[in-house]
Design a protein around this motif. Structure first.
Motif, PDB file in Angstrom:
ATOM      1  N   ARG A  65      -9.279  11.822  -1.256  1.00  0.00           N
ATOM      2  CA  ARG A  65      -8.202  11.726  -0.264  1.00  0.00           C
ATOM      3  C   ARG A  65      -6.864  11.294  -0.878  1.00  0.00           C
ATOM      4  NH1 ARG A  65     -11.068   8.451   4.736  1.00  0.00           N
ATOM      5  NH2 ARG A  65     -12.740   9.953   5.123  1.00  0.00           N
ATOM      6  N   VAL A  66      -6.909  10.690  -2.047  1.00  0.00           N
ATOM      7  CA  VAL A  66      -5.711  10.112  -2.656  1.00  0.00           C
ATOM      8  C   VAL A  66      -4.769  11.197  -3.153  1.00  0.00           C
ATOM      9  CG1 VAL A  66      -4.849   8.590  -4.494  1.00  0.00           C
ATOM     10  CG2 VAL A  66      -7.008   8.043  -3.342  1.00  0.00           C
ATOM     11  N   ARG A  67      -3.492  10.986  -2.897  1.00  0.00           N
ATOM     12  CA  ARG A  67      -2.438  11.856  -3.401  1.00  0.00           C
ATOM     13  C   ARG A  67      -1.368  10.991  -4.050  1.00  0.00           C
ATOM     14  NH1 ARG A  67      -5.982  14.638  -2.458  1.00  0.00           N
ATOM     15  NH2 ARG A  67      -6.093  16.600  -1.337  1.00  0.00           N
ATOM     16  N   ILE A  68      -0.766  11.530  -5.099  1.00  0.00           N
ATOM     17  CA  ILE A  68       0.320  10.845  -5.796  1.00  0.00           C
ATOM     18  C   ILE A  68       1.574  11.690  -5.669  1.00  0.00           C
ATOM     19  CG2 ILE A  68       1.175  10.043  -8.039  1.00  0.00           C
ATOM     20  CD1 ILE A  68      -1.712   9.431  -8.818  1.00  0.00           C
ATOM     21  N   LEU A  69       2.663  11.045  -5.283  1.00  0.00           N
ATOM     22  CA  LEU A  69       3.938  11.747  -5.151  1.00  0.00           C
ATOM     23  C   LEU A  69       4.946  11.125  -6.114  1.00  0.00           C
ATOM     24  CD1 LEU A  69       5.673  13.876  -3.752  1.00  0.00           C
ATOM     25  CD2 LEU A  69       6.228  12.159  -2.005  1.00  0.00           C
ATOM     26  N   PRO A  70       5.290  11.851  -7.180  1.00  0.00           N
ATOM     27  CA  PRO A  70       6.333  11.348  -8.081  1.00  0.00           C
ATOM     28  C   PRO A  70       7.693  11.418  -7.377  1.00  0.00           C
ATOM     29  CG  PRO A  70       4.977  13.034  -9.148  1.00  0.00           C
ATOM     30  CD  PRO A  70       4.667  13.071  -7.683  1.00  0.00           C
TER      31      PRO A  70
END
Length: 176
Positions: free
Chosen positions: A53-58
């Motif tokens: 479920r985890v998302r990373i947004l730079p």
């Protein structure tokens, strides 16, 4: 500031902080990238139950809420270091673009995701985290210390390197 008064103030600000955190998490979940294979492995090691479920947004800079009450409360309790490198909002993680490849930082933020899960979501995490930061200070807050210590243990460092992260709360100049 008396502890009772502080708790009352935090309870008044908490709904605004939760609303902002939920909005930002949704943004990250829509725009962010899923964890890489090694990041999924790290998430499992630190105890994230649902790493898929985890998302990373730079981002160029970690966003902060514009609501004046949130800003004022953050300044009053000196919540976070300036220019944080990361900010975790449950399954959404903001990471400054220039820090995206910093595995230590990502692991630190994943510990916060595990804390959100363990504590039961955004409201319960923020209630604990904000109280800890307000009463003990950001660096001494047990949830923050746990993230620092787990990341240090994974990387085998003797003394924990505290990333300039806004552990699971809100960004600089705001409640976190």
């Amino acid at each position: 500031m008396q502890t009772e008064n502080l708790i009352d103030q935090l309870e008044l600000v908490l709904p605004l902080a939760v609303e902002w955190a939920c909005e930002q998490e949704q943004r990250i979940l829509l725009e962010g990238e899923p964890l890489s294979g090694s990041e999924l492995a790290d998430a499992n090691v630190v105890g994230v139950r649902h790493p898929e479920r985890v998302r990373i947004l730079p981002v160029e800079a970690i966003p902060s809420p514009s609501h004046p009450i949130l800003k004022a409360a953050s300044e009053q309790i000196d919540l976070l270091p300036s220019a944080p490198s990361g900010l975790t909002l449950q399954y959404g993680i903001f990471v400054r673009g220039d820090c995206r490849q910093d595995r230590h930082l990502v692991v630190h933020e994943l510990v916060h995701t595990a804390q959100y899960e363990r504590l039961g979501g955004i409201l319960r995490f923020l209630r604990n985290y904000l109280f800890e930061c307000a009463t003990l200070g950001y660096g001494a807050a047990p949830l923050e210390q746990e993230a620092v210590e787990v990341a240090a243990r994974i990387f085998g460092v003797g003394s924990a390197r505290a990333p300039r992260a806004a552990a699971g709360a809100l960004a600089s100049g705001s409640l976190g």
